[in-house]
Design a protein around this motif. Structure first.
Motif, short mmCIF file in Angstrom:
data_model
loop_
_atom_site.label_atom_id
_atom_site.label_comp_id
_atom_site.label_asym_id
_atom_site.label_seq_id
_atom_site.Cartn_x
_atom_site.Cartn_y
_atom_site.Cartn_z
N ALA A 240 -56.88 -3.00 37.07
CA ALA A 240 -55.88 -3.36 35.20
C ALA A 240 -55.48 -3.37 34.70
CB ALA A 240 -54.50 -2.33 35.90
N MET A 241 -56.20 -4.92 34.98
CA MET A 241 -55.51 -5.97 34.61
C MET A 241 -56.60 -7.31 34.00
SD MET A 241 -53.66 -9.34 36.46
CE MET A 241 -52.84 -11.27 34.79
N GLY A 242 -57.49 -6.61 34.38
CA GLY A 242 -58.84 -7.73 33.90
C GLY A 242 -59.66 -8.63 34.96
N SER A 243 -60.44 -9.18 34.05
CA SER A 243 -60.86 -10.19 34.85
C SER A 243 -61.71 -11.38 33.85
CB SER A 243 -62.43 -10.31 35.89
OG SER A 243 -62.80 -9.30 34.54
N GLN A 244 -60.39 -12.40 33.17
CA GLN A 244 -60.90 -12.91 31.67
C GLN A 244 -59.81 -13.49 31.65
OE1 GLN A 244 -63.15 -13.08 29.36
NE2 GLN A 244 -62.31 -14.77 29.28
N ALA A 245 -59.67 -15.08 32.35
CA ALA A 245 -58.88 -16.00 32.31
C ALA A 245 -58.41 -16.62 30.89
CB ALA A 245 -59.73 -17.25 33.16
N ASN A 246 -57.14 -15.99 30.44
CA ASN A 246 -56.63 -16.39 29.37
C ASN A 246 -55.04 -17.38 29.59
OD1 ASN A 246 -58.51 -14.31 27.78
ND2 ASN A 246 -56.99 -13.20 28.59
N MET A 247 -55.17 -18.43 29.00
CA MET A 247 -54.26 -18.98 29.25
C MET A 247 -52.99 -19.36 27.86
SD MET A 247 -52.71 -22.38 30.54
CE MET A 247 -51.41 -23.41 30.18
N PRO A 248 -51.96 -18.46 28.37
CA PRO A 248 -51.05 -17.87 27.02
C PRO A 248 -50.36 -18.83 26.45
CG PRO A 248 -49.67 -18.22 29.72
CD PRO A 248 -51.25 -18.45 29.77
N PRO A 249 -50.24 -18.61 25.04
CA PRO A 249 -49.58 -19.78 24.42
C PRO A 249 -48.68 -20.75 24.77
CG PRO A 249 -49.32 -17.92 23.00
CD PRO A 249 -49.64 -17.69 24.63
N ILE A 250 -48.32 -22.32 24.65
CA ILE A 250 -47.37 -22.66 24.99
C ILE A 250 -46.27 -23.08 24.14
CG2 ILE A 250 -46.38 -24.82 26.71
CD1 ILE A 250 -48.99 -24.92 27.60
N LYS A 251 -44.68 -22.17 23.80
CA LYS A 251 -43.90 -22.33 22.76
C LYS A 251 -43.39 -23.51 23.39
CE LYS A 251 -45.26 -17.73 21.56
NZ LYS A 251 -44.70 -16.53 21.41
N GLU A 252 -41.64 -24.10 22.63
CA GLU A 252 -41.02 -24.70 22.55
C GLU A 252 -40.00 -24.34 22.13
OE1 GLU A 252 -41.81 -28.30 20.58
OE2 GLU A 252 -42.95 -29.57 22.29
N THR A 253 -38.39 -24.90 22.55
CA THR A 253 -37.34 -24.11 22.64
C THR A 253 -36.89 -24.61 21.09
OG1 THR A 253 -36.08 -25.50 23.93
CG2 THR A 253 -36.44 -22.89 24.96
N LEU A 254 -34.89 -24.75 20.83
CA LEU A 254 -35.38 -25.41 19.65
C LEU A 254 -34.80 -27.35 19.92
CD1 LEU A 254 -32.62 -22.92 18.50
CD2 LEU A 254 -34.51 -23.41 17.34
N LEU A 255 -34.86 -27.12 21.83
CA LEU A 255 -34.55 -28.45 22.72
C LEU A 255 -35.85 -29.27 22.11
CD1 LEU A 255 -31.14 -27.75 24.37
CD2 LEU A 255 -31.45 -28.64 22.36
N GLY A 256 -36.77 -27.99 21.89
CA GLY A 256 -38.15 -28.93 22.36
C GLY A 256 -39.27 -29.06 23.92
#
Length: 324
Positions: A240-256
């Protein structure tokens, strides 16, 4: 009149019977020793090959790296475990959000509200869920759950995603939580319930304020076992999830402050630690290579995580165990 107390003779007089009892004790000791030695052997095997892996790959690169590509044909070998940990934690937490409350509420109903006839029917039916092959859960998630979610709530859902896999793992672990928790609640003496009723408490107040706290050690143990089961699940995640290691993008809050959006993980495909181990084991790798040794490093990581959770479970159970 003599004040000496005569202690009764509790030992059997027959030497053959004493020998037989000693034999039973030796047999039980042997079974316990086999269990312990098996665990030690597994740990020693994982550790020996992991040492060979970390001799070639730095520990910091393994623990802090954000790319996982053990296949030498994929443009280089990268052994960062962070994407695998993110996938594993996401699936585990989401499954726990499903299984723990539903399983606990089900256990309360079976223990406190259901009649004997209803309990004798519902509990075996509920435990049938634990006997369904996990690949069936994965197929159900891929063919039915994902299209249903995509057509109604989450149109941005990918064909392979962590959300559907997590939902099915949560459903699969509900019987573990409900069965163990119900057994712990049923072991609470009725005198505690009667005392609550005598003080004017309702059934709901007795169930949540008396029975659940008294059975807390068993309930927490069921939580730890269910979470450990979710961490080690493989087939549902592969299908159901697959077999590809993906690194999700890292975002920043308004405070960094950096963060990862849950949607970037749940709605996309990914890979857990167990799936990565299966993928390596199913390849054409030979013993002694770095990817082969990486499989044991991943196994050691899972072993340590599970060991810590089991030790934590024992500590909590011992802390809140009630003796009646």
């Amino acid at each position: 009149m003599s004040n000496e107390e005569v202690s009764p003779e509790l030992q059997r007089a027959s030497g053959f019977k004493r020998l037989k009892e000693s034999g039973y004790g030796g047999l039980f000791l042997l079974c316990a020793a086999v269990t312990l030695l098996t665990t030690v052997a597994i740990f020693a095997t994982l550790l020996s090959d992991s040492v060979a892996f970390f001799a070639q790959v730095p520990l910091t690169e393994f623990l802090l790296g954000t790319e996982w590509s053990p296949n030498p044909r994929g443009g280089g070998q990268l052994f960062g475990i962070v994407p695998l940990v993110i996938g594993t934690v996401t699936v585990t937490i989401t499954a726990a959000v499903i299984a723990l409350p539903i399983g606990t509420l089900t256990a309360i109903y079976l223990s406190e509200y259901a009649t004997n006839r209803a309990r004798s029917i519902l509990k075996p039916l509920l435990e049938i869920l634990a006997g369904i092959p996990t690949v069936v859960y994965g197929y159900f998630a891929l063919v039915y759950v994902t299209p249903a979610l995509k057509a109604t709530i989450f149109p941005q859902l990918g064909t392979f995603n962590a959300l559907s896999a997590s939902l099915m793992i949560g459903i699969m672990t509900i019987p573990m939580v409900s069965s163990i928790s119900e057994d712990a609640m049923s072991a609470v003496p009725d005198s505690l319930r009667q005392a609550g009723y005598g003080l004017g408490a309702t059934k709901f107040e007795v169930s949540t304020g008396v029975v659940v706290p008294a059975a807390l050690s068993g309930i927490v143990s069921s939580y730890i076992l269910a979470v450990s089961r979710a961490i080690g699940e493989t087939m549902i995640v592969v299908v159901a999830m697959g077999s590809q290691a993906n690194m999700p993008p890292i975002k920043e809050t308004l405070l960094g402050i950096p963060y990862i959006s849950p949607g970037d993980v749940l709605f996309e495909s990914g890979m857990t630690i167990t799936v990565s181990m299966v993928q390596i084991a199913g390849g054409d790798l030979t013993g002694g290579t770095i990817p082969y040794d990486a499989m044991f490093a991943l196994g050691l990581t899972l072993f340590v995580i599970t060991l810590v959770m089991n030790v934590l479970s024992d500590i909590i159970a011992e802390r809140y165990r009630e003796a009646y």
